[in-house]
Design an enzyme around this catalytic site. Structure first.
Site, PDB file in Angstrom:
ATOM      1  N   HIS A 137       0.862  -1.185   0.000  1.00 22.30           N
ATOM      2  CA  HIS A 137       0.000   0.000   0.000  1.00 22.30           C
ATOM      3  C   HIS A 137       0.897   1.233   0.000  1.00 22.30           C
ATOM      4  O   HIS A 137       2.137   1.115  -0.018  1.00 22.30           O
ATOM      5  CB  HIS A 137      -0.934  -0.028   1.216  1.00 22.30           C
ATOM      6  CG  HIS A 137      -0.235  -0.314   2.512  1.00 22.30           C
ATOM      7  ND1 HIS A 137       0.640   0.593   3.096  1.00 22.30           N
ATOM      8  CD2 HIS A 137      -0.234  -1.407   3.321  1.00 22.30           C
ATOM      9  CE1 HIS A 137       1.112   0.079   4.215  1.00 22.30           C
ATOM     10  NE2 HIS A 137       0.609  -1.138   4.370  1.00 22.30           N
ATOM     11  N   GLY A 179       1.834   3.146   2.250  1.00 20.65           N
ATOM     12  CA  GLY A 179       2.810   3.189   3.346  1.00 20.65           C
ATOM     13  C   GLY A 179       4.131   2.565   2.921  1.00 20.65           C
ATOM     14  O   GLY A 179       5.207   3.148   3.105  1.00 20.65           O
ATOM     15  N   HIS A 180       4.050   1.386   2.325  1.00 19.62           N
ATOM     16  CA  HIS A 180       5.255   0.721   1.825  1.00 19.62           C
ATOM     17  C   HIS A 180       5.946   1.594   0.765  1.00 19.62           C
ATOM     18  O   HIS A 180       7.156   1.761   0.770  1.00 19.62           O
ATOM     19  CB  HIS A 180       4.906  -0.624   1.173  1.00 19.62           C
ATOM     20  CG  HIS A 180       4.314  -1.645   2.094  1.00 19.62           C
ATOM     21  ND1 HIS A 180       3.009  -2.062   1.994  1.00 19.62           N
ATOM     22  CD2 HIS A 180       4.855  -2.348   3.122  1.00 19.62           C
ATOM     23  CE1 HIS A 180       2.758  -2.981   2.911  1.00 19.62           C
ATOM     24  NE2 HIS A 180       3.864  -3.183   3.617  1.00 19.62           N
TER      25      HIS A 180
HETATM   26  P1  AMP Z   1       4.959  -5.187   6.430  1.00 23.97           P
HETATM   27  O1  AMP Z   1       4.770  -5.550   4.992  1.00 23.97           O
HETATM   28  O2  AMP Z   1       3.677  -4.941   7.168  1.00 23.97           O
HETATM   29  O3  AMP Z   1       5.898  -6.109   7.137  1.00 23.97           O
HETATM   30  O4  AMP Z   1       5.668  -3.762   6.417  1.00 23.97           O
HETATM   31  C1  AMP Z   1       6.874  -3.555   5.753  1.00 23.97           C
HETATM   32  C2  AMP Z   1       7.436  -2.234   6.176  1.00 23.97           C
HETATM   33  O5  AMP Z   1       6.524  -1.189   5.855  1.00 23.97           O
HETATM   34  C3  AMP Z   1       7.665  -2.156   7.704  1.00 23.97           C
HETATM   35  O6  AMP Z   1       8.867  -1.480   7.965  1.00 23.97           O
HETATM   36  C4  AMP Z   1       6.468  -1.371   8.159  1.00 23.97           C
HETATM   37  O7  AMP Z   1       6.679  -0.672   9.370  1.00 23.97           O
HETATM   38  C5  AMP Z   1       6.266  -0.410   7.004  1.00 23.97           C
HETATM   39  N1  AMP Z   1       4.889   0.088   7.006  1.00 23.97           N
HETATM   40  C6  AMP Z   1       3.751  -0.638   7.133  1.00 23.97           C
HETATM   41  N2  AMP Z   1       2.674   0.160   7.154  1.00 23.97           N
HETATM   42  C7  AMP Z   1       3.134   1.440   7.052  1.00 23.97           C
HETATM   43  C8  AMP Z   1       2.512   2.730   7.048  1.00 23.97           C
HETATM   44  N3  AMP Z   1       1.194   2.874   7.139  1.00 23.97           N
HETATM   45  N4  AMP Z   1       3.307   3.816   6.929  1.00 23.97           N
HETATM   46  C9  AMP Z   1       4.668   3.688   6.836  1.00 23.97           C
HETATM   47  N5  AMP Z   1       5.305   2.493   6.847  1.00 23.97           N
HETATM   48  C10 AMP Z   1       4.562   1.389   6.962  1.00 23.97           C
END
Ligand code: AMP
Length: 282
Positions: A34, A36-37
């Site tokens: 999304h 965020g990533h």
């Molecule tokens: P994940 O795929 O959930 O393991 O997340 C991968 C990376 O993206 C991790 O470092 C998370 O902290 C970061 N991340 C996930 N959601 C967000 C968000 N809403 N805003 C910023 N970074 C995010």
């Protein structure tokens, strides 16, 4: 964008491109990408780094098998999104590639206090699994910079500790949490929420913002209790609402009015467990 799936291939590729002298930034993810990533990727790109993303849903960090089984997978869209955002290299390994000798770790990471609170307390074994996969990934993808999101506040602290414990030569960069217009923190798990639940889920940020507004020196129990009740009234099953020192995550019950604080929440909306946090003092 180059896509590599084999450990051997990415090792060889990265070894060859070392000569370029360009710094590398690594952004590990579990996919279902999304904005965020993508913000992590954009941030690394704006620094001029060579960007490497990985997508791997790590089984060893799930303490709940149902959560693992139901973790969203959108690999084709993810590849498109990364390509579109200008990612240089995607590492897309299989479980066998990551754990050729089985998933059971032979190492125990000494995370101390950090593993006894909040996510560590409510998800036993979770951070050992996180360390296991980050250790393995950083061994395969040595990187100048490691980009993580503040959304997973405690995870950032655990990974910083891991870097120190293992003396890994990398610099952690923590990027701000990206939110929907409603305030809901973007998360892959949001894909499991229907529209009504998504509206409800925005209550988490509302509650964190309320804590920030209500904060004053002295006893914090009442603020925490009111916040917990707000979430229960909104239909959540709450794991925790906590206020902690932002640099150590030491839980604070009585605030001196100066120490920088972070408020953290973990709560279930039906079957979906959501976490969020907010720095509540400067
Ligand atoms: P994940 O795929 O959930 O393991 O997340 C991968 C990376 O993206 C991790 O470092 C998370 O902290 C970061 N991340 C996930 N959601 C967000 C968000 N809403 N805003 C910023 N970074 C995010």
């Amino acid at each position: 964008m180059i896509i590599l799936r084999k450990v051997e291939d990415i090792r060889e590729f990265l070894e060859k491109r070392k000569k370029s002298g360009q710094n590398t930034a690594f952004i590990p993810t579990m996919g279902a990408l999304h904005a965020g990533h993508i913000s992590l990727l954009n941030s690394a790109k704006s620094e001029g780094h060579y960007t490497i993303c990985s997508i791997f849903v790590n089984p060893t960090q799930f303490n709940n098998q149902q959560d693992f089984a139901k973790y969203p997978k959108t690999i084709e869209q993810d590849i498109y999104a990364l390509e579109h955002a200008g990612c240089d290299l995607l590492f897309l390994p299989s479980t066998e590639e990551m754990y050729p000798n089985g998933q059971k770790s032979t190492l125990q990471y000494d995370l101390g206090y950090l593993e006894t609170i909040l996510e560590g307390k409510y998800r036993p074994g979770h951070f050992q699994g996180v360390c296991q996969i980050v250790h393995r990934l950083l061994d395969i993808v040595p990187t100048d910079y490691l980009y993580l999101g503040q959304k997973d506040y405690q995870q950032c602290m655990v990974v910083q500790k891991l870097i120190e414990l293992l003396d890994i030569k990398t610099t952690l960069v923590i990027c701000p949490t990206q939110r929907e217009a409603s305030g809901l923190a973007m998360s892959s798990r949001n894909m499991r929420l229907n529209d009504t639940e998504k509206k409800q889920a925005a209550k988490i940020y509302e509650t964190l913002s309320h804590i920030k507004k209500a904060l004053k020196a002295g006893e914090l129990n009442e603020i925490k209790e009111t916040a917990t009740q707000k979430l229960i009234d909104a239909g959540f099953t709450v794991d925790y609402v906590e206020i902690a020192e932002s640099s150590s995550l030491k839980i604070i019950n009585n605030w001196d009015g100066h120490m920088p604080l972070v408020a953290l929440v973990a709560a279930y909306l039906n079957e979906v467990r959501l976490i969020d946090n907010l720095l509540i003092t400067n």
